[in-house]
Scaffold this motif. Structure first.
Motif, PDB file in Angstrom:
ATOM      1  N   ARG A 119     -24.968 -19.766  11.385  1.00  0.00           N
ATOM      2  CA  ARG A 119     -23.902 -18.779  11.201  1.00  0.00           C
ATOM      3  C   ARG A 119     -23.929 -17.754  12.328  1.00  0.00           C
ATOM      4  NH1 ARG A 119     -22.501 -14.020  10.169  1.00  0.00           N
ATOM      5  NH2 ARG A 119     -24.618 -13.271  10.211  1.00  0.00           N
ATOM      6  N   SER A 120     -25.109 -17.283  12.670  1.00  0.00           N
ATOM      7  CA  SER A 120     -25.263 -16.287  13.734  1.00  0.00           C
ATOM      8  C   SER A 120     -24.870 -16.855  15.096  1.00  0.00           C
ATOM      9  CB  SER A 120     -26.709 -15.797  13.792  1.00  0.00           C
ATOM     10  OG  SER A 120     -27.077 -15.170  12.599  1.00  0.00           O
ATOM     11  N   CYS A 121     -25.341 -18.055  15.392  1.00  0.00           N
ATOM     12  CA  CYS A 121     -25.021 -18.677  16.687  1.00  0.00           C
ATOM     13  C   CYS A 121     -23.535 -18.980  16.808  1.00  0.00           C
ATOM     14  CB  CYS A 121     -25.830 -19.957  16.872  1.00  0.00           C
ATOM     15  SG  CYS A 121     -27.584 -19.648  17.085  1.00  0.00           S
ATOM     16  N   ALA A 122     -22.941 -19.510  15.747  1.00  0.00           N
ATOM     17  CA  ALA A 122     -21.503 -19.800  15.775  1.00  0.00           C
ATOM     18  C   ALA A 122     -20.707 -18.501  15.926  1.00  0.00           C
ATOM     19  CB  ALA A 122     -21.088 -20.546  14.505  1.00  0.00           C
ATOM     20  N   GLY A 123     -21.142 -17.457  15.252  1.00  0.00           N
ATOM     21  CA  GLY A 123     -20.469 -16.162  15.369  1.00  0.00           C
ATOM     22  C   GLY A 123     -20.523 -15.622  16.783  1.00  0.00           C
ATOM     23  N   ALA A 124     -21.696 -15.697  17.401  1.00  0.00           N
ATOM     24  CA  ALA A 124     -21.818 -15.227  18.782  1.00  0.00           C
ATOM     25  C   ALA A 124     -20.921 -16.043  19.701  1.00  0.00           C
ATOM     26  CB  ALA A 124     -23.272 -15.299  19.235  1.00  0.00           C
ATOM     27  N   PHE A 125     -20.885 -17.357  19.495  1.00  0.00           N
ATOM     28  CA  PHE A 125     -20.033 -18.218  20.328  1.00  0.00           C
ATOM     29  C   PHE A 125     -18.561 -17.863  20.156  1.00  0.00           C
ATOM     30  CE2 PHE A 125     -17.418 -21.985  20.929  1.00  0.00           C
ATOM     31  CZ  PHE A 125     -17.753 -22.318  22.227  1.00  0.00           C
ATOM     32  N   VAL A 126     -18.104 -17.847  18.919  1.00  0.00           N
ATOM     33  CA  VAL A 126     -16.695 -17.537  18.639  1.00  0.00           C
ATOM     34  C   VAL A 126     -16.358 -16.119  19.109  1.00  0.00           C
ATOM     35  CG1 VAL A 126     -15.025 -17.125  16.771  1.00  0.00           C
ATOM     36  CG2 VAL A 126     -16.470 -19.160  16.730  1.00  0.00           C
ATOM     37  N   GLY A 127     -17.225 -15.172  18.791  1.00  0.00           N
ATOM     38  CA  GLY A 127     -16.986 -13.782  19.168  1.00  0.00           C
ATOM     39  C   GLY A 127     -16.892 -13.596  20.666  1.00  0.00           C
ATOM     40  N   LEU A 128     -17.836 -14.174  21.392  1.00  0.00           N
ATOM     41  CA  LEU A 128     -17.825 -14.002  22.845  1.00  0.00           C
ATOM     42  C   LEU A 128     -16.666 -14.739  23.501  1.00  0.00           C
ATOM     43  CD1 LEU A 128     -21.646 -14.055  23.589  1.00  0.00           C
ATOM     44  CD2 LEU A 128     -20.101 -12.102  23.685  1.00  0.00           C
ATOM     45  N   ILE A 129     -16.329 -15.931  22.997  1.00  0.00           N
ATOM     46  CA  ILE A 129     -15.163 -16.649  23.545  1.00  0.00           C
ATOM     47  C   ILE A 129     -13.907 -15.788  23.388  1.00  0.00           C
ATOM     48  CG2 ILE A 129     -13.545 -18.533  22.969  1.00  0.00           C
ATOM     49  CD1 ILE A 129     -15.610 -19.604  24.738  1.00  0.00           C
ATOM     50  N   LEU A 130     -13.724 -15.232  22.198  1.00  0.00           N
ATOM     51  CA  LEU A 130     -12.537 -14.401  21.964  1.00  0.00           C
ATOM     52  C   LEU A 130     -12.542 -13.139  22.832  1.00  0.00           C
ATOM     53  CD1 LEU A 130     -12.168 -14.742  18.097  1.00  0.00           C
ATOM     54  CD2 LEU A 130     -10.621 -15.632  19.843  1.00  0.00           C
ATOM     55  N   VAL A 131     -13.674 -12.445  22.874  1.00  0.00           N
ATOM     56  CA  VAL A 131     -13.759 -11.212  23.674  1.00  0.00           C
ATOM     57  C   VAL A 131     -13.545 -11.523  25.151  1.00  0.00           C
ATOM     58  CG1 VAL A 131     -15.297  -9.358  24.440  1.00  0.00           C
ATOM     59  CG2 VAL A 131     -15.221  -9.994  22.021  1.00  0.00           C
ATOM     60  N   PHE A 132     -14.202 -12.555  25.659  1.00  0.00           N
ATOM     61  CA  PHE A 132     -14.054 -12.891  27.081  1.00  0.00           C
ATOM     62  C   PHE A 132     -12.614 -13.263  27.412  1.00  0.00           C
ATOM     63  CE2 PHE A 132     -18.736 -14.451  27.338  1.00  0.00           C
ATOM     64  CZ  PHE A 132     -19.177 -13.148  27.310  1.00  0.00           C
ATOM     65  N   THR A 133     -12.000 -14.058  26.552  1.00  0.00           N
ATOM     66  CA  THR A 133     -10.629 -14.499  26.804  1.00  0.00           C
ATOM     67  C   THR A 133      -9.656 -13.321  26.801  1.00  0.00           C
ATOM     68  OG1 THR A 133     -11.115 -16.653  25.822  1.00  0.00           O
ATOM     69  CG2 THR A 133      -8.793 -16.045  26.020  1.00  0.00           C
ATOM     70  N   ILE A 134      -9.750 -12.486  25.775  1.00  0.00           N
ATOM     71  CA  ILE A 134      -8.847 -11.327  25.683  1.00  0.00           C
ATOM     72  C   ILE A 134      -9.077 -10.368  26.846  1.00  0.00           C
ATOM     73  CG2 ILE A 134      -8.270  -9.286  24.309  1.00  0.00           C
ATOM     74  CD1 ILE A 134      -8.941 -11.033  21.799  1.00  0.00           C
ATOM     75  N   ALA A 135     -10.353 -10.085  27.142  1.00  0.00           N
ATOM     76  CA  ALA A 135     -10.658  -9.151  28.240  1.00  0.00           C
ATOM     77  C   ALA A 135     -10.192  -9.710  29.580  1.00  0.00           C
ATOM     78  CB  ALA A 135     -12.154  -8.852  28.266  1.00  0.00           C
ATOM     79  N   LYS A 136     -10.382 -11.004  29.800  1.00  0.00           N
ATOM     80  CA  LYS A 136      -9.943 -11.611  31.068  1.00  0.00           C
ATOM     81  C   LYS A 136      -8.418 -11.544  31.188  1.00  0.00           C
ATOM     82  CE  LYS A 136     -10.586 -15.653  34.037  1.00  0.00           C
ATOM     83  NZ  LYS A 136     -10.093 -14.931  35.155  1.00  0.00           N
ATOM     84  N   LEU A 137      -7.720 -11.862  30.110  1.00  0.00           N
ATOM     85  CA  LEU A 137      -6.255 -11.793  30.140  1.00  0.00           C
ATOM     86  C   LEU A 137      -5.770 -10.368  30.391  1.00  0.00           C
ATOM     87  CD1 LEU A 137      -5.332 -14.231  27.235  1.00  0.00           C
ATOM     88  CD2 LEU A 137      -5.017 -14.602  29.692  1.00  0.00           C
TER      89      LEU A 137
END
Length: 175
Positions: A26-44
């Motif tokens: 749960r923790s690893c999946a959360g970090a993956f999903v969370g960072l993908i979303l944050v990186f994508t939004i911040a990059k855009l």
């Protein structure tokens, strides 16, 4: 032999609490999903406004806290957002006032720690934010707001949604 193993296992992680595999995943999946979303939004957003710096390197450490240890006082929204932003401001100030990195680095980290104590927002990865600002010779205060403030807010928001959807309470609520 069993006595020695038990006695010295402390030095090799023996003091770490047992964590179930479902919680680990749960923790690893959360970090993956969370960072993908944050990186994508911040990059855009960075591309939208023409800013190349859209990522703060210590976000991985912040993700560990908010996804793996969501109950920790150091993982709460105020600690993440205020700690990171304050430390970025201090790091930029330190390298601006003291251009010698060997002096600016310890000054930035120690003042960040003091500032986090004063504002009650201790967040260990934030000390790295101050250090990163000095090492990167970042001399513009915009860095504290984008990417640091924005990435921190996005991470906390995603962590809140993810944690609550997966049965973990985040952020902590007063009792």
């Amino acid at each position: 032999m069993k006595y020695l193993i038990r006695r010295y296992s402390f030095y090799f992680g023996g003091d770490q609490p047992e964590v179930s595999w479902s919680e680990r995943l749960r923790s690893c999946a959360g970090a993956f999903v969370g960072l993908i979303l944050v990186f994508t939004i911040a990059k855009l957003l960075g591309e939208l406004v023409g800013i190349d710096e859209w990522l703060m390197a210590s976000l991985g450490a912040s993700a560990l806290l908010v996804f793996a240890l969501p109950g920790s006082p150091m993982a709460q929204p105020w600690a993440v957002i205020a700690g990171n932003t304050l430390s970025a401001l201090i790091g930029v100030t330190a390298i601006t006032v003291m251009p010698e990195p060997l002096l600016a680095m310890p000054i930035a980290v120690s003042l960040s720690i003091m500032g986090m104590f004063v504002l009650r927002c201790l967040h260990p990865p934030a000390a790295a934010v101050a250090l990163i600002a000095v090492l990167g010779h970042i001399t513009h205060y915009c860095y504290a707001f984008f990417p640091v403030l924005l990435d921190s807010i996005l991470l906390v928001f995603v962590a809140g949604v993810y944690s609550n959807l997966t049965g973990k309470r985040y952020p902590n609520r007063p009792k």
